[in-house]
Scaffold this active site. Structure first.
Site, mmCIF file in Angstrom:
data_model
loop_
_atom_site.group_PDB
_atom_site.id
_atom_site.type_symbol
_atom_site.label_atom_id
_atom_site.label_comp_id
_atom_site.label_asym_id
_atom_site.label_seq_id
_atom_site.Cartn_x
_atom_site.Cartn_y
_atom_site.Cartn_z
ATOM 1 C CG HIS A 131 0.641 0.783 3.795
ATOM 2 N ND1 HIS A 131 0.497 1.996 4.192
ATOM 3 C CD2 HIS A 131 -0.351 0.465 3.181
ATOM 4 C CE1 HIS A 131 -0.459 2.518 3.582
ATOM 5 N NE2 HIS A 131 -1.172 1.609 3.162
ATOM 6 C CG ASP B 219 3.239 4.049 5.315
ATOM 7 O OD1 ASP B 219 3.863 3.235 4.491
ATOM 8 O OD2 ASP B 219 1.946 4.245 5.147
ATOM 9 C CB SER C 64 -2.801 3.195 0.941
ATOM 10 O OG SER C 64 -3.717 2.916 1.954
#
Length: 383
Positions: free
Chosen positions: A124, A154, A228
């Site tokens: 993402h 992911d 992230s």
């Protein structure tokens, strides 16, 4: 004579009393300074390499150079208004040019996993990016290309044209326990490289609805937007997870963060580097959790297993005789507790090999030998 001696004695006594009062209350009037209370100071270390009790500087120093900042740019093309294609409109106003694409910037983190430029991050973070820039810990910036990605876990692999990079050391998930101290490293909110500390709050977190395949490490180390794809490391600086998501009502850290375990990340990374994609097993069924109400409705003895709610026509399951209403109990002898476990067990199988499936149908047990198919790639919808 006696009287003079009495006067002298009284004068000396008064003088001594005055001197005592001044020494005690106003020593500066007679040129004295108050006594300094001795303080205990820690000895100066001989060098910066000395070990500091309770410090994780060595772990941070080891891992920091391996964590990078990722800056992405997305081009968003504005939709052309249908009125511009109307002949009457064009007759009076002429041709209208297409709208200039808008650019949207994003940021995240990544981890250098090999000296020759491979970088592990979240899917993402780079999803839909037209341009990806990698900024190293030493300030150098490189343009990156996407080697491959796996939206269902992911994860994504990037590569930059550089060598002799400080690759991180991979830790062992078998050694990780709830309560272990961990450090989260990344670029939260774009403020720059940041290290936060916490503990492992839980292992094997799933059913969160974040990814298709979930087996998260939960930690209370502060993870914020921009973290992230960054590293979750142990007290030795070894990689144990990839920071992925947080539970938050405000957008900031509330002490519930999730990281993909290094064991899962490494397996997926190696497949992407070797094959460009991740291959998983598939039989073509849709399953749902067995609730107490469903168990009573179907006359099941317990809620263990996965209820087959649908079968894809022409799929391996369909060809082998799996039917809606069956309850999958085991795959190759491994118990199926719920649909998530079923998904993980089947995905771990190799396409074209055969596997033993144990199902409950009505009141009887059915044993099927199914040839495993290849799981179709997930289609990622972009606005």
């Amino acid at each position: 004579m006696h009287r003079l001696w009495l006067i002298f004695a009284q004068t000396v006594t008064v003088a001594v009393a005055i001197l005592f009062v001044l020494t005690t209350l106003k020593p500066e009037w007679i040129g004295q300074r108050p006594a300094i209370v001795p303080l205990q100071e820690a000895p100066a270390t001989a060098s910066d390499d000395a070990h500091a009790t309770g410090s994780f500087r060595d772990a941070a120093r080891s891992a920091l150079p391996s964590v990078v900042h990722i800056y992405t740019t997305q081009e968003i093309k504005m939709q052309r208004h249908p009125l511009f294609d109307d002949p009457i409109f064009r007759h009076f106003f002429g041709e209208r040019p297409d709208s200039t694409p808008q650019r949207n910037s994003g940021l995240g983190s990544g981890v250098i996993v090999s000296p020759n430029g491979y970088i592990l991050t979240n899917f993402h973070v780079i999803e839909g990016a037209a341009d990806i820039q990698i900024s190293l810990n030493d300030g150098k910036t490189y343009k990156a290309k996407v080697v491959g990605s796996d939206p269902e876990s992911d994860l994504a692999i990037l590569q930059i044209k550089a060598d002799k990079l400080p690759a991180i050391t991979f830790g062992q998930m078998d050694n990780l326990r709830v309560g272990d101290v961990v450090l989260a490293i990344g670029n939260p909110f774009g403020v720059g490289q940041t290290v936060t500390m916490g503990i492992v709050s839980a292992l094997g977190r799933s059913h969160l609805g974040i990814n298709t395949f979930e087996n998260f490490i939960q930690t209370d180390a502060a993870i914020n937007p921009g973290n992230s794809g960054g590293a979750l490391v142990d007290v030795h600086g070894n990689l144990v997870g990839i920071n992925t998501a947080i539970y938050s009502r405000t957008g900031g850290s509330l002490g519930i963060g999730f990281a993909i375990p290094v064991s899962s990340a490494r397996s997926i990374m190696e497949q992407i580097i070797r094959n460009g994609a991740v291959t998983r097993g598939w039989i073509g069924v849709e399953a749902q959790e067995i609730t107490p109400e469903l168990a009573e409705s179907f006359g099941l003895p317990d809620t263990e297993g996965a209820l087959i709610a649908g079968v894809v026509r022409g799929s391996p399951a369909d060809s082998s005789g799996v039917k809606p209403g069956d309850v999958l109990l085991a795959v190759n002898g491994k118990a199926v507790k719920d649909p998530q476990v079923m998904l993980d067990l089947i995905a771990a199988l190799t396409p074209e090999e055969r596997a033993a499936f144990r199902l409950r149908r009505d009141k009887s047990i059915v044993e099927l030998n199914i040839r495993i198919g290849k799981r179709p790639a997930l289609r990622v919808e972009r606005e």
